[in-house]
Design an enzyme around this catalytic site. Structure first.
Site, PDB file in Angstrom:
ATOM      1  N   VAL A 265       1.735  -1.987   4.473  1.00 21.71           N
ATOM      2  CA  VAL A 265       0.585  -1.793   3.588  1.00 21.71           C
ATOM      3  C   VAL A 265       0.352  -3.041   2.726  1.00 21.71           C
ATOM      4  O   VAL A 265      -0.787  -3.425   2.475  1.00 21.71           O
ATOM      5  CB  VAL A 265       0.766  -0.539   2.697  1.00 21.71           C
ATOM      6  CG1 VAL A 265      -0.384  -0.392   1.709  1.00 21.71           C
ATOM      7  CG2 VAL A 265       0.908   0.712   3.560  1.00 21.71           C
ATOM      8  N   CYS A 266       1.424  -3.679   2.316  1.00 20.70           N
ATOM      9  CA  CYS A 266       1.330  -4.827   1.394  1.00 20.70           C
ATOM     10  C   CYS A 266       0.381  -5.927   1.872  1.00 20.70           C
ATOM     11  O   CYS A 266      -0.470  -6.381   1.101  1.00 20.70           O
ATOM     12  CB  CYS A 266       2.715  -5.399   1.104  1.00 20.70           C
ATOM     13  SG  CYS A 266       3.851  -4.201   0.364  1.00 20.70           S
ATOM     14  N   PRO A 267       0.469  -6.383   3.140  1.00 24.99           N
ATOM     15  CA  PRO A 267      -0.452  -7.457   3.537  1.00 24.99           C
ATOM     16  C   PRO A 267      -1.907  -7.008   3.554  1.00 24.99           C
ATOM     17  O   PRO A 267      -2.800  -7.823   3.297  1.00 24.99           O
ATOM     18  CB  PRO A 267       0.038  -7.863   4.926  1.00 24.99           C
ATOM     19  CG  PRO A 267       0.868  -6.741   5.415  1.00 24.99           C
ATOM     20  CD  PRO A 267       1.438  -6.074   4.195  1.00 24.99           C
TER      21      PRO A 267
ATOM     22  N   LEU B 242      -2.946  -7.318  -0.167  1.00 27.03           N
ATOM     23  CA  LEU B 242      -3.034  -8.708  -0.607  1.00 27.03           C
ATOM     24  C   LEU B 242      -4.191  -9.431   0.073  1.00 27.03           C
ATOM     25  O   LEU B 242      -4.877 -10.236  -0.549  1.00 27.03           O
ATOM     26  CB  LEU B 242      -1.713  -9.429  -0.369  1.00 27.03           C
ATOM     27  CG  LEU B 242      -0.540  -8.921  -1.220  1.00 27.03           C
ATOM     28  CD1 LEU B 242       0.765  -9.539  -0.747  1.00 27.03           C
ATOM     29  CD2 LEU B 242      -0.766  -9.198  -2.690  1.00 27.03           C
TER      30      LEU B 242
ATOM     31  N   THR C 120       5.974  -6.458   5.203  1.00 27.01           N
ATOM     32  CA  THR C 120       5.887  -5.009   5.378  1.00 27.01           C
ATOM     33  C   THR C 120       4.506  -4.649   5.912  1.00 27.01           C
ATOM     34  O   THR C 120       3.829  -5.491   6.483  1.00 27.01           O
ATOM     35  CB  THR C 120       6.188  -4.281   4.050  1.00 27.01           C
ATOM     36  OG1 THR C 120       5.300  -4.781   3.048  1.00 27.01           O
ATOM     37  CG2 THR C 120       7.638  -4.491   3.622  1.00 27.01           C
TER      38      THR C 120
END
Length: 187
Positions: A46-48, A51, A44
């Protein structure tokens, strides 16, 4: 009901970690500080970024005796595929827990039932397995690993110094407060 000071419910899951599939259970939490970093889904937007930011601070968290567990409702196979195909995710050294049964997301009360996805929830767990910090963001708002690091330092400080509290914006080495009647109305 708040999860603050509640014990993490028992769980068993498979994680992708250092090129292998490994079992992770609630027993792994005992005796160490842990962060559960829930995010909606692999591959997706925003997730990377979140992380990757967390990965940049991972060595600092480890120096403080903290293990990070990223968690989504994807499978461990999907975690591996994402890790293998994304330059950002390939730098992750912490376990990526798979929660396809939705158990862990339900336990931490971050499951979006109708979507089968987790909210952006961050939970700091103390060495007794009890939740000390809870932060939940809307899906379109990313988190800040540097601020999380500051919060963990504060949580560790007050655990080691139970008669003190950390004021707003407290940074390691700054003055704390000793709650007493003398402070009431003077701050």
């Amino acid at each position: 009901m708040s999860l603050i000071n509640t014990e993490v419910k028992p769980f068993k899951a498979t994680a992708y970690h250092n090129g292998e599939f490994v079992d992770v259970t609630s027993d792994n939490l005992k005796g160490q500080w842990s962060i559960f970093f829930f995010y909606p889904a692999d591959f997706t937007f925003v997730c990377p970024t979140e992380l990757g930011d967390l990965a940049d601070y991972y060595a600092e968290f480890k120096k403080m005796g903290v293990e990070i567990y990223s968690v989504s409702t994807d499978t461990h196979f999907t975690h591996k595929a994402w890790h293998d195909s994304s330059e950002t995710i390939s730098k992750l050294q912490f376990p990526m827990i798979a929660d396809p049964t939705l158990t862990i997301s339900r336990n931490f009360e971050v499951l979006i039932e109708e979507d089968g996805l987790a909210e952006r929830g961050t939970f700091v767990v103390d060495p007794d397995g009890k939740v000390q910090i809870v932060e939940i963001n809307a899906g379109n708002i990313g988190r800040n690993a540097e601020e999380l690091l500051r919060k963990v330092k504060a949580a560790q400080y007050v655990r080691a110094n139970p008669n003190e509290v950390c004021p707003a914006k407290w940074e390691e080495g700054e003055a704390t407060l000793a709650p007493s009647l003398d402070l009431v109305g003077k701050i």
